[in-house]
Structure formats: C-alpha cells, structure tokens
Design a protein around this motif. Structure first.
Motif, PDB file in Angstrom:
ATOM      1  N   ILE A 199       0.851  -1.193   0.000  1.00  0.00           N
ATOM      2  CA  ILE A 199       0.000   0.000   0.000  1.00  0.00           C
ATOM      3  C   ILE A 199       0.886   1.242   0.000  1.00  0.00           C
ATOM      4  O   ILE A 199       0.479   2.324   0.416  1.00  0.00           O
ATOM      5  N   ALA A 202       3.378   2.102   4.360  1.00  0.00           N
ATOM      6  CA  ALA A 202       2.469   1.413   5.275  1.00  0.00           C
ATOM      7  C   ALA A 202       2.264   2.187   6.568  1.00  0.00           C
ATOM      8  O   ALA A 202       1.225   2.055   7.220  1.00  0.00           O
ATOM      9  N   PRO A 205      -0.165   5.652   4.976  1.00  0.00           N
ATOM     10  CA  PRO A 205      -0.659   5.485   3.601  1.00  0.00           C
ATOM     11  C   PRO A 205      -1.411   6.720   3.114  1.00  0.00           C
ATOM     12  O   PRO A 205      -2.232   7.284   3.825  1.00  0.00           O
ATOM     13  N   SER A 213       5.174   8.990  -3.851  1.00  0.00           N
ATOM     14  CA  SER A 213       4.569   7.649  -3.774  1.00  0.00           C
ATOM     15  C   SER A 213       5.031   6.772  -4.923  1.00  0.00           C
ATOM     16  O   SER A 213       5.356   5.585  -4.721  1.00  0.00           O
ATOM     17  N   ARG A 246      -4.775   3.446  -1.326  1.00  0.00           N
ATOM     18  CA  ARG A 246      -3.951   3.799  -0.179  1.00  0.00           C
ATOM     19  C   ARG A 246      -2.717   4.598  -0.597  1.00  0.00           C
ATOM     20  O   ARG A 246      -1.919   4.994   0.256  1.00  0.00           O
ATOM     21  N   VAL A 247      -2.553   4.824  -1.897  1.00  0.00           N
ATOM     22  CA  VAL A 247      -1.342   5.454  -2.415  1.00  0.00           C
ATOM     23  C   VAL A 247      -1.606   6.855  -2.961  1.00  0.00           C
ATOM     24  O   VAL A 247      -0.836   7.790  -2.711  1.00  0.00           O
TER      25      VAL A 247
END
Length: 304
Positions: A199, A202, A205, A213, A246-247
């Motif tokens: 993700i 972590a 996130p 990212s 999540r990114v």
C-alpha cells in the motif's frame, strides 16, 4: 496463478465488510459481472474512523459471498496475527476455498498498531517482535494448509493435531498474498507468496505526494526483485499487487486518470491493481458510476 501477458494487468476491488447482506450480495455480484479479476475484504475486528459503525466478520462475509459468485477470486487484504490464530484461520480458509470452488486467496500481513493489536489484551509488540510473530504466523499457516494433520510448537502460536480435512481445493494450498515493505517481510513473500502486496507507505498510507509515492513503489518493486534473486525465487513467479486507494487520492475520478494510474503501475512492474469500492461518505468515498466507468476502461486497456 498465472502472470498476465505483457502489457496486461489484473484489476480488482476492495469491499469493506460493513454492509447488510442484501447490499453486500449486490456489490459483489456487480463486481463479478463487471469482469474484475479479484475482490478483497479488509480483515479487521474494527477499523480506524469506522470503529463505531457497522462492521461484520470479514471471513463470514466472504463465506457468504463465495456462494453467490462463480468466477471472481476473493480474499482477505489482509489477515494478521493481531487477533487471528493460524489453526482457526486455516480451517476458515479451507472452508471458504471449498465453498468458492477454489477461488480463495489468503492475504496476510504482520498487523499494525491500534485496536486490533489491543483486542486480546497484552502490550504492543516492538517492530522486531511483530516481525518474529509474523514469520511464525506465515510458517504455521503454510504447514496447516498443506497437511491433513499438524502439530506445532512456537513462541507465539502452538497447535496440537490440527486437522484440515478434506483440505483446500487448490493444491498444495490456497495462494498466499503477503503484504510486506521491509526486508523480513519481503523474504516471506519470496518464500511463501503467490502475490506480494503493498500500500506504499504502510506507516502513513496516502500522506506522501503522488510523485514521492511513485518513487517509493519503484523502490519497493526493486527490493522485491533483489530479495527474490537472493532467495533463488523467480521474480516472475510472484504477482505484484498494489492498492492504489492507499497510495494516491481519487484514483478513479475519471476513466482517464485510472487508466493512467494502472499504466504507471504496470510500468513499475505491478501485475495487479486494486482500488477500494466507493463508500457513500468519509474514507474511500466516491461515486459508483465513476468507479464502474473507470474500472471498465482499465479492464479494456489492460486485459491480461
């Protein structure tokens, strides 16, 4: 599990286990009809800002989902030793694999700090001890799901004459999707995983900028490749899965944006991209029509 063809990417979704059954059934059947390759559930006892809202047991939900779908793969993203004992979890996994006709994937992770970690009492583990526990969790889960009878004595988990009959439909066991960012977790993914899961950051996130990212994801893929080389595992044998919800922010705000995101993931070496199914408000909120149009566009553009 076979890897997608060059240029192909498998597309999936994450559905939180928060809906009453009628809506849950409709969502999962729609995802299958859409043509998604896999869909997943967070496996938490409760989760962050949604702690006081409806939240059902994910494995029970997936058992029910297995009986109303036919093709789509389904799994946990991810189950952890925070409150799951491998012997009990393995029996549940074997059962869902039977119910689904061999479509289940066991996603596993070390477990983060927070409510799940405090659920059964005891203090927070240090990162090193959490990694030790995760190693034992994965090792025992592998033994349980491969064998009819398992006796095991470890520091964190033990079991006596745990029986897995008739066993998994998928042989020698269900696939593992191992979430990992550090060297020890990557080693487990290389040893046991049919997928590796990330993700991004972590610890936080979605906090980094998109540019940072993408750089982090590139470094993680490189680290996995290096780990595979050290352990003698073929890098191409492991699916590489990223949850882009999540990114980056608003990953499916338009079909073009989602196609671009999936393309960037493919270019970094990912074989699988998942996105969280839209919620009405709050975390992972979005419009259902935007999600459907974006997913359809990506499925067409990156058909494995």
């Amino acid at each position: 599990m076979t890897s997608p063809q060059a240029g192909g990417v498998r597309i999936g979704a994450v559905v939180l286990p928060e809906y009453e059954w009628r809506q849950t059934r409709e969502i999962w059947q729609e995802l299958e009809e859409l043509g998604l390759h896999h869909a997943w559930s967070f496996d938490h006892h409760a989760w962050r800002t949604l702690t006081d809202l409806p939240w059902y047991d994910p494995l029970s939900v997936l058992s029910a989902v297995a009986t109303v779908t036919e093709r789509i793969r389904l799994g946990t993203l991810v189950s952890t030793p925070n409150f799951r004992h491998p012997a009990v979890l393995a029996k549940q996994v074997m059962t869902i694999d039977q119910l689904s006709g061999g479509r289940f994937v066991l996603g596993v992770g070390a477990g983060a700090k927070g409510g799940d970690a405090r659920l059964l009492g005891g203090g927070e583990l240090t990162p090193a001890r959490r990694a030790d526990r995760f190693t034992e969790f994965v090792d025992l889960s592998d033994e349980l799901l491969r064998n009819r009878v398992t006796t095991y004595q470890g520091e964190y988990f033990s079991t006596v004459d745990a029986r897995m009959v008739p066993g998994c439909v998928q042989r020698p066991r269900v696939p593992f999707a191992v979430a990992a960012a550090g060297p020890r977790g990557m080693g487990l993914a290389a040893r046991y995983g049919q997928w590796w899961v990330t993700i991004g950051d972590a610890g936080q996130p979605g906090v980094q900028s998109e540019g940072e990212s993408w750089k982090l994801l590139a470094r993680q893929v490189t680290r996995l490749a290096e780990t595979c080389e050290k352990t003698g595992r073929e890098f191409s044998e492991i699916g590489r899965l990223v949850n882009v919800s999540r990114v980056v922010n608003s990953p499916y705000s338009s079909p073009g944006r989602f196609v671009d995101i999936v393309g960037r993931c493919r270019d970094l070496g990912f074989t699988d991209v998942v996105v969280n199914h839209p919620r009405a408000d709050g975390v992972f909120s979005g419009r259902r029509t935007d999600f459907l149009h974006a997913a359809s566009a990506a499925l067409s553009a990156f058909q494995p």
